[in-house]
Motif scaffolding. Structure first.
Motif, PDB file in Angstrom:
ATOM      1  N   LYS A  16       1.152  -1.206  -0.448  1.00  0.00           N
ATOM      2  CA  LYS A  16      -0.223  -0.035   0.101  1.00  0.00           C
ATOM      3  C   LYS A  16       0.533   1.420   0.093  1.00  0.00           C
ATOM      4  N   ASP A  17       0.762   1.800  -1.103  1.00  0.00           N
ATOM      5  CA  ASP A  17       1.065   3.555  -1.000  1.00  0.00           C
ATOM      6  C   ASP A  17       2.899   3.185  -0.851  1.00  0.00           C
ATOM      7  N   VAL A  18       3.892   1.974  -1.013  1.00  0.00           N
ATOM      8  CA  VAL A  18       5.075   1.615  -0.954  1.00  0.00           C
ATOM      9  C   VAL A  18       5.725   3.269  -1.494  1.00  0.00           C
ATOM     10  N   LYS A  19       6.963   3.388  -0.326  1.00  0.00           N
ATOM     11  CA  LYS A  19       8.271   4.119  -1.153  1.00  0.00           C
ATOM     12  C   LYS A  19       9.213   3.825   0.244  1.00  0.00           C
ATOM     13  N   VAL A  35       4.693   2.323  -4.801  1.00  0.00           N
ATOM     14  CA  VAL A  35       3.826   1.638  -5.178  1.00  0.00           C
ATOM     15  C   VAL A  35       2.713   1.046  -4.410  1.00  0.00           C
ATOM     16  N   SER A  36       1.408   0.885  -4.994  1.00  0.00           N
ATOM     17  CA  SER A  36       0.413  -0.027  -4.680  1.00  0.00           C
ATOM     18  C   SER A  36       0.660  -1.140  -5.493  1.00  0.00           C
ATOM     19  N   LEU A  61      11.191  -5.543  -0.450  1.00  0.00           N
ATOM     20  CA  LEU A  61      10.819  -5.054   1.161  1.00  0.00           C
ATOM     21  C   LEU A  61       9.452  -6.177   0.806  1.00  0.00           C
ATOM     22  N   ILE A  62       8.915  -6.945  -0.056  1.00  0.00           N
ATOM     23  CA  ILE A  62       8.399  -7.469   0.550  1.00  0.00           C
ATOM     24  C   ILE A  62       8.938  -9.008   1.500  1.00  0.00           C
ATOM     25  N   LYS A  72       3.257   0.267   3.606  1.00  0.00           N
ATOM     26  CA  LYS A  72       3.056  -1.292   3.983  1.00  0.00           C
ATOM     27  C   LYS A  72       2.997  -2.192   3.535  1.00  0.00           C
ATOM     28  N   VAL A  73       3.396  -2.963   4.029  1.00  0.00           N
ATOM     29  CA  VAL A  73       3.455  -4.393   3.295  1.00  0.00           C
ATOM     30  C   VAL A  73       2.637  -5.493   4.062  1.00  0.00           C
ATOM     31  N   PHE A  74       2.200  -6.128   3.266  1.00  0.00           N
ATOM     32  CA  PHE A  74       1.249  -7.226   3.750  1.00  0.00           C
ATOM     33  C   PHE A  74       1.601  -8.951   3.532  1.00  0.00           C
ATOM     34  N   VAL A  75       1.771  -9.387   3.877  1.00  0.00           N
ATOM     35  CA  VAL A  75       1.827 -10.488   3.296  1.00  0.00           C
ATOM     36  C   VAL A  75       1.081 -11.650   4.301  1.00  0.00           C
TER      37      VAL A  75
END
Length: 258
Positions: A16-19, A35-36, A61-62, A72-75
C-alpha cells in the motif's frame, strides 16, 4: 497486525503506497515511489523493468530485507516487519553453503527450525527429486553446474514450506540453453507445488513464458507503468503468435516509459 484492507480472501501480498528512499553522504535517493500492488494466492507475478529501476528493492520490501520509508507491505494479512519463514527467496547468486552437500543445503532450513531428521530428510528428498537432482544428494556445490546450483537453491527455498516464493533474476547468469531449461523446470515445479510467486526479470521472453501477470515498472524512482494478464495455456511456446504479441506489447510499453 492484520491487514485492514484484506477484503478478498485470496490476496496473499498487499503493498500500500510503498515508498523507499536511501540516504548516503547527505544525499537522498528515491528508489520506489508510491507503489501499490496486490498478488493473489498461488499467482505467478513477474516484476519487469529496466536494470537498476528498483525491481530488487521492491522484492526486498516483500521479503522484509528492507522496510518501507512510507507505506506498508502485508503478506497473508500480516504486516511485514522483517524476514520470515513464510517467504522463500532465490537470488541470481545462489549462495549455497559450500561445506554442505545438496542434501545438507536443502534440509538446512527445516533442521534449523528443529524438525526431526526423518521428517526433514523425507521433505528434502521430495524437493531434490522434484527439481531433477536425484542421485546428487551427496554432491557439493563446487561439483555442480550453474543450473544445478540454482535447482538446489529452489529446492532449499521450497523445503521451508513458504507461502510465498520470491525470485530475483535467478537465471540471469546462466547461458541461454540452460536458462530455457530452467524456465521450463520452474514452470513444472510451480504447477506441481503451487505457491504465490513474485519473479524479477528484465527479459521479456522469460516474463511471458512464466507469468500469470506481468507488472511493468518505470525507471527509478520506480512506479507501476502497466499490468498485462498473460492468458496463455501452459506449457507455452515461444513461437506462438499470441506469445509474440504480448512480447511486442511489453516492448512498446517500455519504449514509452523510456
Amino acid at each position: 497486525m492484520e491487514c485492514d484492507g484484506r477484503v478478498k480472501e485470496n490476496r496473499m501480498i498487499v503493498a500500500k503506497d510503498v515508498k523507499k528512499t536511501f540516504e548516503s553522504m547527505g544525499n537522498v535517493n528515491e528508489v520506489v515511489e508510491k507503489v501499490s500492488l496486490e498478488v493473489k494466492e498461488n499467482e505467478f507475478v513477474v516484476l519487469f523493468g529496466p536494470g537498476q529501476c528498483g525491481k530488487t528493492t521492491l522484492l526486498n520490501l516483500i521479503a522484509g530485507l528492507e522496510l518501507p520509508t512510507e507505506g506498508k507491505v502485508f503478506v497473508n494479512g500480516k504486516e511485514v516487519t522483517g524476514p520470515g519463514p513464510d517467504r522463500g527467496v532465490v537470488y541470481q547468486t545462489t549462495a549455497l553453503f559450500p561445506f554442505c552437500s545438496v542434501m545438507g543445503n536443502v534440509e538446512f532450513g527445516p533442521k534449523s527450525r528443529g524438525i526431526d531428521k526423518k521428517t526433514r530428510r523425507e521433505r528434502a528428498q521430495y524437493f531434490i527429486d522434484l527439481v531433477g537432482l536425484t542421485g546428487f544428494e551427496k554432491s557439493f556445490p563446487n561439483r555442480l553446474s550453474g543450473g544445478m546450483r540454482q535447482r538446489v537453491g529452489i529446492a532449499r527455498a521450497y523445503a521451508n514450506n513458504p507461502k510465498v516464493m520470491l525470485m530475483d533474476e535467478p537465471f540471469g547468469h546462466l547461458d541461454a540453453q540452460t536458462r530455457y531449461m530452467m524456465e521450463e523446470e520452474l514452470q513444472n515445479i510451480w504447477q506441481k507445488e503451487k505457491r504465490t510467486c513474485v519473479f524479477v526479470t528484465n527479459n521479456s521472453e522469460e516474463a511471458v513464458y512464466l507469468a500469470d501477470r506481468i507488472v511493468i515498472l518505470t525507471n527509478t524512482p520506480t512506479q507501476i507503468k502497466a499490468e498485462i494478464e498473460v492468458n496463455l495455456p501452459r506449457p507455452r511456446k515461444y513461437s506462438d503468435p499470441e506469445f509474440l504479441k504480448i512480447r511486442r506489447q511489453i516492448e512498446d510499453i517500455c519504449e514509452e516509459t523510456l
